[in-house]
Design an enzyme around this catalytic site. Structure first.
Site, mmCIF file in Angstrom:
data_model
loop_
_atom_site.group_PDB
_atom_site.id
_atom_site.type_symbol
_atom_site.label_atom_id
_atom_site.label_comp_id
_atom_site.label_asym_id
_atom_site.label_seq_id
_atom_site.Cartn_x
_atom_site.Cartn_y
_atom_site.Cartn_z
ATOM 1 N N SER A 136 -13.763 24.936 12.356
ATOM 2 C CA SER A 136 -12.473 24.462 12.826
ATOM 3 C C SER A 136 -12.046 25.405 13.946
ATOM 4 C CB SER A 136 -11.466 24.503 11.674
ATOM 5 O OG SER A 136 -10.169 24.231 12.154
ATOM 6 N N LYS A 162 -14.743 20.772 14.696
ATOM 7 C CA LYS A 162 -13.396 20.192 14.621
ATOM 8 C C LYS A 162 -12.531 20.967 15.595
ATOM 9 C CE LYS A 162 -9.797 21.015 11.145
ATOM 10 N NZ LYS A 162 -9.536 20.968 9.688
ATOM 11 N N LYS A 164 -8.524 21.403 17.127
ATOM 12 C CA LYS A 164 -7.122 21.092 16.860
ATOM 13 C C LYS A 164 -6.541 20.403 18.085
ATOM 14 C CE LYS A 164 -6.667 23.173 12.828
ATOM 15 N NZ LYS A 164 -6.145 22.511 11.613
ATOM 16 N N ASP A 189 -8.111 17.452 14.561
ATOM 17 C CA ASP A 189 -7.097 17.642 13.512
ATOM 18 C C ASP A 189 -5.757 17.868 14.201
ATOM 19 O OD1 ASP A 189 -5.536 18.307 11.319
ATOM 20 O OD2 ASP A 189 -6.743 20.041 10.703
ATOM 21 N N GLU A 214 -7.985 13.833 11.740
ATOM 22 C CA GLU A 214 -7.383 14.411 10.536
ATOM 23 C C GLU A 214 -5.863 14.519 10.696
ATOM 24 O OE1 GLU A 214 -9.268 18.118 9.527
ATOM 25 O OE2 GLU A 214 -7.752 18.644 8.034
ATOM 26 N N ASP A 239 -5.267 15.237 5.084
ATOM 27 C CA ASP A 239 -5.274 16.621 4.601
ATOM 28 C C ASP A 239 -3.928 16.847 3.898
ATOM 29 O OD1 ASP A 239 -4.945 19.405 4.378
ATOM 30 O OD2 ASP A 239 -5.595 19.886 6.391
ATOM 31 N N LYS A 263 -8.531 20.593 -0.323
ATOM 32 C CA LYS A 263 -8.277 22.044 -0.308
ATOM 33 C C LYS A 263 -7.796 22.437 -1.692
ATOM 34 C CE LYS A 263 -7.072 22.440 4.570
ATOM 35 N NZ LYS A 263 -5.962 22.538 5.535
ATOM 36 N N GLY A 291 -10.380 24.360 4.911
ATOM 37 C CA GLY A 291 -10.247 25.815 4.870
ATOM 38 C C GLY A 291 -8.821 26.221 5.194
HETATM 39 O O1 OSB Z 1 -5.300 21.840 8.815
HETATM 40 O O2 OSB Z 1 -7.248 22.330 8.199
HETATM 41 C C1 OSB Z 1 -6.129 22.707 8.561
HETATM 42 C C2 OSB Z 1 -6.003 26.515 8.827
HETATM 43 C C3 OSB Z 1 -4.739 26.772 8.368
HETATM 44 C C4 OSB Z 1 -3.935 25.719 8.015
HETATM 45 C C5 OSB Z 1 -4.399 24.406 8.119
HETATM 46 C C6 OSB Z 1 -5.690 24.139 8.560
HETATM 47 C C7 OSB Z 1 -6.478 25.213 8.957
HETATM 48 C C8 OSB Z 1 -7.822 25.056 9.505
HETATM 49 C C9 OSB Z 1 -8.714 26.260 9.405
HETATM 50 O O3 OSB Z 1 -8.204 24.081 10.100
HETATM 51 C C10 OSB Z 1 -9.951 26.072 8.634
HETATM 52 C C11 OSB Z 1 -10.620 27.410 8.425
HETATM 53 O O4 OSB Z 1 -11.382 27.819 9.297
HETATM 54 O O5 OSB Z 1 -10.379 28.059 7.381
HETATM 55 MG MG MG Z 2 -6.158 19.952 8.505
#
Ligand code: OSB
Ligand code: MG
Length: 370
Positions: A136, A162, A164, A189, A214, A239, A263, A291
């Site tokens: 991510s 992925k 953001k 995402d 996402e 999510d 999660k 994550g």
């Molecule tokens: O939306 O998946 C998410 C991190 C913090 C809060 C929300 C998200 C995330 C990540 C990080 O996308 C995933 C990771 O590398 O741990």
């Molecule tokens: Mg997410």
């Protein structure tokens, strides 16, 4: 097992590289770690995935800490002989606070697996010996930096990327990434940065062969996501909106998503995560492991969970070295050249907890006893 003490520690751990989403930038993690100890002196470890502020969810470190100290830990240490799954049941009379609950519940699962002398992933019913890994990648200072980061991660073997997105960092970025990397498994995402007014944007994204989008819409919505899913070709993945097994049932019935990100913290621990996985699997909905920038302890729990049969897509669980100079477990989590993490063979979470390092990072500590 009968839990006789619960220790809470808050640690601070600087990230190697800042992580930015549509709700803000994180440079240093503030993490609550939980150690449960039973009457036989056996222990288990869990991690609270609440963040530094109430941005991803309403829970954050300063709601989780007092909830753990004043309500959750006292309930569990006062319990009779119970299983890890039952420790979750004991906490049910506290509403919400799923990340705080998951910290204790997952620690109980680690303890139970250690006592049984089996790896946690087997104890949970996991069926894969290795899990497929993606990364991510947060919002960067420039598109160029993003492209370079993606290149680095692909060279590290990761199977999917992925990125953001948020208003101002979306269509044009996806265009540039697709142009440079035409073949990769790519997804975006939005962390709830849009409303249905952005349907034209999501239709435009249909062109780029994304694996999924996402959580495009509100963090607590399913209805609008169902409307959006009906309008676009790309799969919607939820999510934030999936907090319970019932949420998964409802989202699937509504057609609000075709994929679910699970999660542990968001759904309140392993027992509920297993229920979400089972519901999704029975409905033909693939899931993957999300994550929360976890330390090695939370990461190890994620690896265990992701061995369950429904986890058929690469997740956001990646190597410790992407986050930390030095992790709090040994060995650190590593990823193979072809993008997999092997499920550990040792009992429990399967990694050594480095207590000396944790003690050095600790900013507060509390012990709750029966
Ligand atoms: O939306 O998946 C998410 C991190 C913090 C809060 C929300 C998200 C995330 C990540 C990080 O996308 C995933 C990771 O590398 O741990
Ligand atoms: Mg997410």
């Amino acid at each position: 097992m009968i839990i006789s003490a619960i220790e809470l520690r808050e640690i601070r751990l600087p990230l190697i590289h800042f992580f930015e989403t549509s709700f803000g930038r994180t440079t240093e993690r503030q993490i609550i770690l939980v150690r449960v100890i039973d009457r036989d002196g056996a222990e288990g470890w869990g991690e609270c995935t609440a963040g530094e502020g109430p941005f991803y969810s309403d829970e954050w470190v300063e709601t989780a800490w007092p909830t753990l100290v004043e309500f959750l830990a006292p309930i569990v240490v006062a319990g009779k002989e119970n299983s890890a799954a039952e420790s979750g049941d004991l906490m049910k009379r506290i509403r919400g606070h799923r990340m705080a609950k998951a910290a204790i519940e997952t620690a109980c699962w680690d303890l139970e697996a250690r006592k049984a002398g089996v790896p946690l992933w087997r104890h949970l019913g996991g069926t894969r010996t290795r899990i497929a890994c993606g990364v991510s990648i947060g919002i960067q200072n420039s598109p160029q930096e993003l492209l370079e980061k993606i290149d680095t991660e692909l060279n590290g073997g990761y199977q999917r990327v992925k990125i953001k997105i948020m208003p101002g960092w979306d269509l044009d970025i996806v265009k540039q990434v697709r142009k440079r990397f035409p073949q990769i498994q790519l997804m975006v995402d939005a962390n709830s940065a849009y409303t249905l007014a952005a349907v034209p944007l999501f239709k435009a994204l249909d062109e780029f062969d994304l694996m999924m989008i996402e959580q495009p819409l509100a963090h607590d919505d399913m209805f609008d996501h169902a409307k959006l899913q009906a309008e676009i070709k790309t799969s919607v993945c939820l999510d934030e909106s999936i907090r319970t097994p019932a949420d998964a049932t409802h989202a699937i019935a509504l057609g609000a998503c075709r994929i679910i990100n699970i999660k542990l913290g968001r759904v309140g621990g392993h027992t509920q995560a297993k229920q979400v996985e089972a519901t999704a699997r029975q409905n033909g909905i693939p899931v993957w492991c999300g994550g929360m920038l976890e330390s090695g302890i939370g990461r190890a729990h994620n690896i265990a969970m992701a061995t369950l049969p429904g986890f058929t897509l690469p997740g956001d669980v990646s190597a410790s070295s992407r986050y930390w100079e030095q992790d709090v477990i040994e060995p650190p989590v590593t990823v193979s050249a072809d993008g997999f993490i092997s499920a550990p063979e040792k009992a429990g979470i399967g990694f050594e907890v480095n207590l000396n390092r944790i003690d050095r990072l600790t900013t507060r500590k509390e012990r709750i006893t029966s």
